[in-house]
Write an enzyme that holds these catalytic residues in place. Structure first.
Site: not given
Length: 347
Positions: A106, A177, A314
């Site tokens: 991320h 998310h 996601e």
């Protein structure tokens, strides 16, 4: 349709944080904030007509300052994992923070796009957030302009439209998310939720680091098969090396017949409330994360979220696509804008 703007706090740098309440004619409401483009609340009616908040999060925006589990966050400029925290574009190597074993996860836990205040523009039924990111920011090439537009329609469809331009070839692979719990954000485990995934294949991972092997494998005959609706909990504890590696479902699924056009890829439902969520995207993949390591204290209503209290869907290019020649290409730049939409529709 209406959008109401509300001052809800400020960052540690004294930047104002605003919540934008988007409502429709069905009394559905989506609350998004300019800090991290976070989806803070989604209120929809259950089978008894009661309004239910179906995403996990915090009442106080200060809870999002840490947010180690990325609740509701727009993750970018790249989501998921990149092997060895490095990649190459046009012969030039770029390095990212090593923050997940030897890999990158991320982008950046402390400085990623989910920890920044975005500019906002309101419309009748949408909020458009914009962020500029200069050459070298977070280890990426190109002077880039990103936008995410959240739109709520009268048929309870929440659209997330992502767009980015860059003056140099660059890596982009954003996602949202949000952790969904269609039984209500405080209702506990999502293992009773039923899930249908229009994905006949998935990308197995090497080990607990969750980097794909590069293989695209059939789900048939495995616990990963959601091509027929079943509960998330039915096979999550099966004797399967892939599940054991990452503590349950935390894998990328290859959306069937993905060709860059909008596809319905999933339906998630709660037996408690009768709320169902249909999911659409033009992206090639979706990460099913069953909240195996979810943990958050002082969440909405003062409760504590625990493992598997929420599930993420996601949408994305596959994890580590930049380093796998056989995976979809996540490089964008002059002449190739990043432009993609994901829709979550509540029925």
């Amino acid at each position: 349709m209406a959008v109401r703007k509300e001052l809800v706090g400020e960052t540690t740098k004294n930047e104002a944080i605003y919540a934008y309440h988007i409502t429709n004619s069905n009394d559905a409401e989506v609350v998004v904030i300019n800090y991290g483009c976070i989806i803070k609340n989604i209120f929809v009616k259950d089978k008894s007509g009661n309004k239910v908040d179906v995403v996990l999060g915090f009442d106080d925006v200060k809870g999002y300052f840490d947010n180690s589990c990325f609740l509701g966050a727009a993750v970018g400029p790249t989501a998921n994992r990149i092997a060895n925290a490095k990649y190459t574009i046009n012969g030039k190597e770029f390095t990212l923070p090593v923050n997940d074993g030897p890999n990158n996860l991320h982008t950046d836990m402390d400085n990623g796009f989910h920890k920044r205040v975005w500019d906002a523009e309101e419309g009748d039924n949408f909020v458009k957030f914009t962020l500029n990111s200069a050459e070298g920011d977070l280890g990426f090439s190109g002077n880039r302009v990103f936008s995410i537009t959240y739109t709520l329609s009268d048929d309870n469809a929440l659209s997330l439209h992502y767009h980015a331009t860059s003056d140099a070839d660059t890596l982009v692979n954003m996602t949202n998310h949000s952790y969904f719990n269609l039984g209500g954000q405080a209702s506990g485990s999502i293992l009773d939720h039923t899930l249908l995934l229009n994905a006949s294949n998935y990308t197995p991972v090497i080990d607990s680091a969750a980097i794909p092997t590069g293989e695209i494998a059939s789900v048939k005959g495995t616990p990963f098969d959601f091509t027929q609706e079943k509960t998330i909990g039915q096979d999550i504890a099966a004797d399967n090396a892939q599940l054991k590696a990452v503590g349950g479902y935390d894998h990328n699924y290859v959306i069937d017949e993905a060709d860059g056009t909008m596809r319905e890829f999933a339906t998630l439902s709660s037996p408690k409330t009768g709320i169902a969520m249909k999911c659409f995207t033009d992206l090639p993949g979706v990460q099913l994360y069953a909240g195996n390591f979810l943990s958050a204290k002082d969440a909405k209503g003062g409760i504590e979220y625990k493992a598997r209290d929420g599930v993420c869907l996601e949408t994305q290019f596959y994890p580590n696509s930049i380093n796998e020649a056989g995976f979809p290409d996540p490089v964008f730049g002059p002449g190739k804008e990043y432009d993609t939409t994901t829709i979550y529709q509540f029925v």
